[in-house]
Design a protein around this motif. Structure first.
Motif, PDB file in Angstrom:
ATOM      1  N   ASP A  44       0.810  -1.213   0.000  1.00 53.75           N
ATOM      2  CA  ASP A  44       0.000   0.000   0.000  1.00 53.75           C
ATOM      3  C   ASP A  44       0.848   1.269   0.000  1.00 53.75           C
ATOM      4  O   ASP A  44       0.399   2.307  -0.475  1.00 53.75           O
ATOM      5  N   LEU A  45       2.076   1.176   0.511  1.00 52.34           N
ATOM      6  CA  LEU A  45       2.911   2.372   0.591  1.00 52.34           C
ATOM      7  C   LEU A  45       3.249   2.941  -0.779  1.00 52.34           C
ATOM      8  O   LEU A  45       3.589   4.118  -0.893  1.00 52.34           O
ATOM      9  N   LEU A  46       3.148   2.124  -1.827  1.00 49.20           N
ATOM     10  CA  LEU A  46       3.363   2.657  -3.174  1.00 49.20           C
ATOM     11  C   LEU A  46       2.452   3.856  -3.423  1.00 49.20           C
ATOM     12  O   LEU A  46       2.894   4.880  -3.932  1.00 49.20           O
ATOM     13  N   SER A  47       1.190   3.720  -3.066  1.00 49.46           N
ATOM     14  CA  SER A  47       0.258   4.828  -3.281  1.00 49.46           C
ATOM     15  C   SER A  47       0.189   5.746  -2.067  1.00 49.46           C
ATOM     16  O   SER A  47       0.203   6.969  -2.216  1.00 49.46           O
ATOM     17  N   SER A  48       0.165   5.183  -0.863  1.00 48.47           N
ATOM     18  CA  SER A  48      -0.034   6.014   0.324  1.00 48.47           C
ATOM     19  C   SER A  48       1.167   6.899   0.651  1.00 48.47           C
ATOM     20  O   SER A  48       0.998   8.024   1.118  1.00 48.47           O
ATOM     21  N   GLU A  49       2.381   6.415   0.417  1.00 49.71           N
ATOM     22  CA  GLU A  49       3.573   7.199   0.734  1.00 49.71           C
ATOM     23  C   GLU A  49       4.219   7.800  -0.514  1.00 49.71           C
ATOM     24  O   GLU A  49       4.759   8.898  -0.462  1.00 49.71           O
ATOM     25  N   TRP A  50       4.199   7.060  -1.612  1.00 49.51           N
ATOM     26  CA  TRP A  50       4.929   7.482  -2.808  1.00 49.51           C
ATOM     27  C   TRP A  50       4.030   8.079  -3.876  1.00 49.51           C
ATOM     28  O   TRP A  50       4.512   8.655  -4.843  1.00 49.51           O
TER      29      TRP A  50
END
Length: 177
Positions: A161-167
């Motif tokens: 999920d960090l692909l979209s949420s963080e990056w």
């Protein structure tokens, strides 16, 4: 957390497909592996996180590329010199060492560097390789639950999920290896 500006700068210079075997989803799984291992050790989280995005950032192909780690380390040095990365001298030395040597099969050295190597090795399932217990450097990585968790994610091509949420990046789900 890795600043989005660093992700964007790495992506801008990355010569391989972002969806490739060594691309963004791999970096994100390595990041999540590293965060988990850093919680279970005294590793420097900043170095571990940055390793996840620099270790393969200098790849020129998806196959045999023996100098890619050195190129990733040089990119980190360049970003540091330009002020995009703010690290202590020790952090920069650990980051570049981890990048330069991550494919050498080493298992001894500084704890932070070993956590970096383990975070990458735990994602070898994407290439059809089960990490060898003897090549994992920390007890945290050799934990059977951690190995199983990382293996399942790697084999399935899990998109963290960090692909979209963080990056702020959206990729299509990968095919299983």
């Amino acid at each position: 957390m890795i600043p989005k500006s660093i992700i964007e700068a790495i992506v801008d210079q990355y010569a391989q497909p972002l969806e490739g075997r060594h691309g963004l989803s791999h970096w994100a799984r390595v990041l999540e592996n590293g965060r988990l291992l850093a919680k279970r050790t005294d590793a420097d989280l900043t170095v571990v996180e940055l390793f996840s995005v620099f270790h393969d950032a200098g790849r020129q192909n998806e196959a045999f590329d023996p100098d890619h780690g050195a190129r990733g380390a040089e990119l980190a040095r360049q970003f540091h010199k330009e002020g995009l990365l703010t690290l202590t001298d020790r952090q920069l030395a650990l980051l570049t060492l981890a990048c330069e040597t991550h494919t050498d099969g080493l298992i001894t050295g500084d704890l932070t560097v070993r956590v970096c190597w383990d975070s990458d090795r735990l994602d070898l399932g994407r290439a059809g390789i089960r990490p060898a217990l003897g090549l994992l450097c920390t007890g945290a990585a050799r934990d059977s639950e951690v190995m199983e968790w990382a293996s399942e994610r790697s084999l399935s091509g899990h998109l963290p999920d960090l692909l979209s949420s963080e990056w702020g990046i959206h990729l299509k789900e990968e095919q299983s290896a």
